[in-house]
Design a protein around this motif. Structure first.
Motif, PDB file in Angstrom:
ATOM      1  N   LEU A  36     -74.685  55.716  -9.977  1.00 41.68           N
ATOM      2  CA  LEU A  36     -74.343  57.132  -9.898  1.00 41.68           C
ATOM      3  C   LEU A  36     -72.931  57.337  -9.386  1.00 41.68           C
ATOM      4  N   ILE A  37     -72.525  56.524  -8.419  1.00 44.15           N
ATOM      5  CA  ILE A  37     -71.171  56.639  -7.886  1.00 44.15           C
ATOM      6  C   ILE A  37     -70.825  55.369  -7.132  1.00 44.15           C
ATOM      7  N   GLU A  38     -69.571  55.007  -7.180  1.00 44.02           N
ATOM      8  CA  GLU A  38     -69.042  53.886  -6.418  1.00 44.02           C
ATOM      9  C   GLU A  38     -67.606  54.266  -6.089  1.00 44.02           C
ATOM     10  N   SER A  39     -67.256  54.250  -4.804  1.00 41.77           N
ATOM     11  CA  SER A  39     -65.949  54.780  -4.445  1.00 41.77           C
ATOM     12  C   SER A  39     -65.435  54.191  -3.147  1.00 41.77           C
ATOM     13  N   PHE A  40     -64.121  54.177  -3.017  1.00 48.32           N
ATOM     14  CA  PHE A  40     -63.453  53.804  -1.776  1.00 48.32           C
ATOM     15  C   PHE A  40     -62.957  55.054  -1.059  1.00 48.32           C
ATOM     16  N   THR A  41     -63.195  56.219  -1.686  1.00 53.81           N
ATOM     17  CA  THR A  41     -62.729  57.489  -1.124  1.00 53.81           C
ATOM     18  C   THR A  41     -63.859  58.497  -1.100  1.00 53.81           C
ATOM     19  N   SER A  42     -63.712  59.516  -0.258  1.00 49.95           N
ATOM     20  CA  SER A  42     -64.663  60.618  -0.262  1.00 49.95           C
ATOM     21  C   SER A  42     -64.319  61.556  -1.415  1.00 49.95           C
ATOM     22  N   ASN A  44     -62.905  64.334  -1.763  1.00 50.28           N
ATOM     23  CA  ASN A  44     -61.606  65.005  -1.829  1.00 50.28           C
ATOM     24  C   ASN A  44     -60.436  64.020  -1.906  1.00 50.28           C
ATOM     25  N   GLY A  45     -60.741  62.719  -2.007  1.00 52.11           N
ATOM     26  CA  GLY A  45     -59.696  61.713  -2.159  1.00 52.11           C
ATOM     27  C   GLY A  45     -59.300  60.988  -0.884  1.00 52.11           C
ATOM     28  N   ASP A  46     -59.827  61.406   0.270  1.00 53.14           N
ATOM     29  CA  ASP A  46     -59.536  60.709   1.530  1.00 53.14           C
ATOM     30  C   ASP A  46     -60.145  59.306   1.499  1.00 53.14           C
ATOM     31  N   SER A  47     -59.403  58.319   2.020  1.00 51.86           N
ATOM     32  CA  SER A  47     -59.931  56.954   2.106  1.00 51.86           C
ATOM     33  C   SER A  47     -61.084  56.901   3.090  1.00 51.86           C
ATOM     34  N   LEU A  48     -62.081  56.097   2.769  1.00 49.58           N
ATOM     35  CA  LEU A  48     -63.197  55.898   3.691  1.00 49.58           C
ATOM     36  C   LEU A  48     -62.756  54.978   4.825  1.00 49.58           C
ATOM     37  N   PRO A  49     -63.232  55.232   6.052  1.00 44.35           N
ATOM     38  CA  PRO A  49     -62.869  54.367   7.176  1.00 44.35           C
ATOM     39  C   PRO A  49     -63.684  53.077   7.157  1.00 44.35           C
ATOM     40  N   ALA A  50     -63.308  52.142   8.020  1.00 41.58           N
ATOM     41  CA  ALA A  50     -64.095  50.916   8.187  1.00 41.58           C
ATOM     42  C   ALA A  50     -65.438  51.276   8.805  1.00 41.58           C
ATOM     43  N   TYR A  51     -66.426  50.464   8.536  1.00 41.50           N
ATOM     44  CA  TYR A  51     -67.724  50.680   9.174  1.00 41.50           C
ATOM     45  C   TYR A  51     -67.582  50.420  10.671  1.00 41.50           C
ATOM     46  N   ILE A  79     -69.799  57.074   7.568  1.00 41.08           N
ATOM     47  CA  ILE A  79     -69.810  57.140   6.105  1.00 41.08           C
ATOM     48  C   ILE A  79     -71.187  57.607   5.646  1.00 41.08           C
ATOM     49  N   ASN A  80     -71.186  58.507   4.662  1.00 41.83           N
ATOM     50  CA  ASN A  80     -72.445  58.989   4.114  1.00 41.83           C
ATOM     51  C   ASN A  80     -72.257  59.398   2.659  1.00 41.83           C
ATOM     52  N   ALA A  81     -73.349  59.355   1.929  1.00 47.49           N
ATOM     53  CA  ALA A  81     -73.325  59.710   0.509  1.00 47.49           C
ATOM     54  C   ALA A  81     -74.672  60.298   0.146  1.00 47.49           C
ATOM     55  N   GLY A  82     -74.684  61.106  -0.894  1.00 49.87           N
ATOM     56  CA  GLY A  82     -75.931  61.749  -1.270  1.00 49.87           C
ATOM     57  C   GLY A  82     -76.018  62.044  -2.748  1.00 49.87           C
ATOM     58  N   LYS A 102     -74.018  70.066  -9.239  1.00 51.28           N
ATOM     59  CA  LYS A 102     -75.205  70.510  -9.961  1.00 51.28           C
ATOM     60  C   LYS A 102     -76.276  69.432  -9.821  1.00 51.28           C
ATOM     61  N   THR A 103     -77.498  69.780 -10.133  1.00 51.00           N
ATOM     62  CA  THR A 103     -78.614  68.841 -10.040  1.00 51.00           C
ATOM     63  C   THR A 103     -78.240  67.480 -10.627  1.00 51.00           C
ATOM     64  N   GLY A 104     -78.483  66.421  -9.824  1.00 52.40           N
ATOM     65  CA  GLY A 104     -78.222  65.054 -10.254  1.00 52.40           C
ATOM     66  C   GLY A 104     -76.854  64.529  -9.874  1.00 52.40           C
ATOM     67  N   ASP A 105     -75.962  65.399  -9.412  1.00 46.76           N
ATOM     68  CA  ASP A 105     -74.613  64.956  -9.049  1.00 46.76           C
ATOM     69  C   ASP A 105     -74.620  64.170  -7.739  1.00 46.76           C
ATOM     70  N   PRO A 106     -73.860  63.062  -7.688  1.00 52.44           N
ATOM     71  CA  PRO A 106     -73.702  62.305  -6.446  1.00 52.44           C
ATOM     72  C   PRO A 106     -72.482  62.807  -5.669  1.00 52.44           C
ATOM     73  N   ILE A 107     -72.432  62.464  -4.382  1.00 48.66           N
ATOM     74  CA  ILE A 107     -71.284  62.809  -3.551  1.00 48.66           C
ATOM     75  C   ILE A 107     -71.053  61.702  -2.533  1.00 48.66           C
ATOM     76  N   VAL A 108     -69.801  61.330  -2.329  1.00 52.11           N
ATOM     77  CA  VAL A 108     -69.403  60.518  -1.182  1.00 52.11           C
ATOM     78  C   VAL A 108     -68.745  61.520  -0.251  1.00 52.11           C
ATOM     79  N   GLU A 109     -69.401  61.753   0.866  1.00 52.25           N
ATOM     80  CA  GLU A 109     -69.030  62.846   1.768  1.00 52.25           C
ATOM     81  C   GLU A 109     -67.809  62.519   2.613  1.00 52.25           C
ATOM     82  N   LEU A 110     -67.231  63.558   3.176  1.00 51.43           N
ATOM     83  CA  LEU A 110     -66.071  63.430   4.055  1.00 51.43           C
ATOM     84  C   LEU A 110     -66.475  62.794   5.376  1.00 51.43           C
ATOM     85  N   VAL A 111     -65.551  62.059   5.977  1.00 50.47           N
ATOM     86  CA  VAL A 111     -65.780  61.445   7.285  1.00 50.47           C
ATOM     87  C   VAL A 111     -64.721  61.983   8.245  1.00 50.47           C
TER      88      VAL A 111
END
Length: 148
Positions: A36-42, A44-51, A79-82, A102-111
């Motif tokens: 559904l999604i695979e990303s290094f950013t949230s 809005n384009g912000d880079s995800l931090p280290a775990y 880090i979170n995604a939904g 919309k229904t079925g859309d994935p999201i990598v949320e902001l941190v």
């Protein structure tokens, strides 16, 4: 009188039986997967931090946002995604960037960035969110005070 061989009939029977069996298998649904999604950013384009370091803790929540309502402004230190299961949802960050889901859309949320979600639709919005944090870390922090 010469006796006819039954070999051709036997061969045709085997071929017919085999084709019936294989067509039966193709009609049966097989397990599948879809990325559904695979990303290094949230979103809005912000880079995800280290775990974070520490004892890992995974949390999974299902949120229901009623029609014509808004979540409080908040941020996530982890880090979170939904995936939006039902309805429509608009996510807005502190700079005014918007993501319309919309229904079925994935999201990598902001941190570590204030944002909120709003349901402008006529049906409840349901979203499942996965959080990757640590045992002593909060996953949602409500904003205190006015926004800039």
């Amino acid at each position: 009188m010469k006796k006819k061989s039954s070999f051709p009939i036997l061969l045709l029977s085997v071929v017919f039986f085999a084709s019936c069996q294989s067509s039966g298998k193709s009609e049966r649904e097989e397990p599948s997967s879809e990325l559904l999604i695979e990303s290094f950013t949230s979103w809005n384009g912000d880079s995800l931090p280290a775990y974070p370091s520490g004892k890992p803790k995974i949390s999974i929540f299902k949120f229901t946002i009623p029609p014509h309502s808004e979540l409080p402004r908040h941020y996530h230190p982890v880090i979170n995604a939904g995936v939006l299961l039902q309805g429509e949802l608009t996510v807005v960050d502190e700079e005014g960037n918007e993501l319309h889901m919309k229904t079925g859309d994935p999201i990598v949320e902001l941190v570590n960035k204030i944002h909120f979600g709003k349901n402008e639709g006529d049906e409840p919005a349901e979203i499942i969110v996965f959080y990757a944090g640590t045992e002593d870390e909060e996953i949602v922090v409500k904003e205190s005070g006015p926004t800039n």
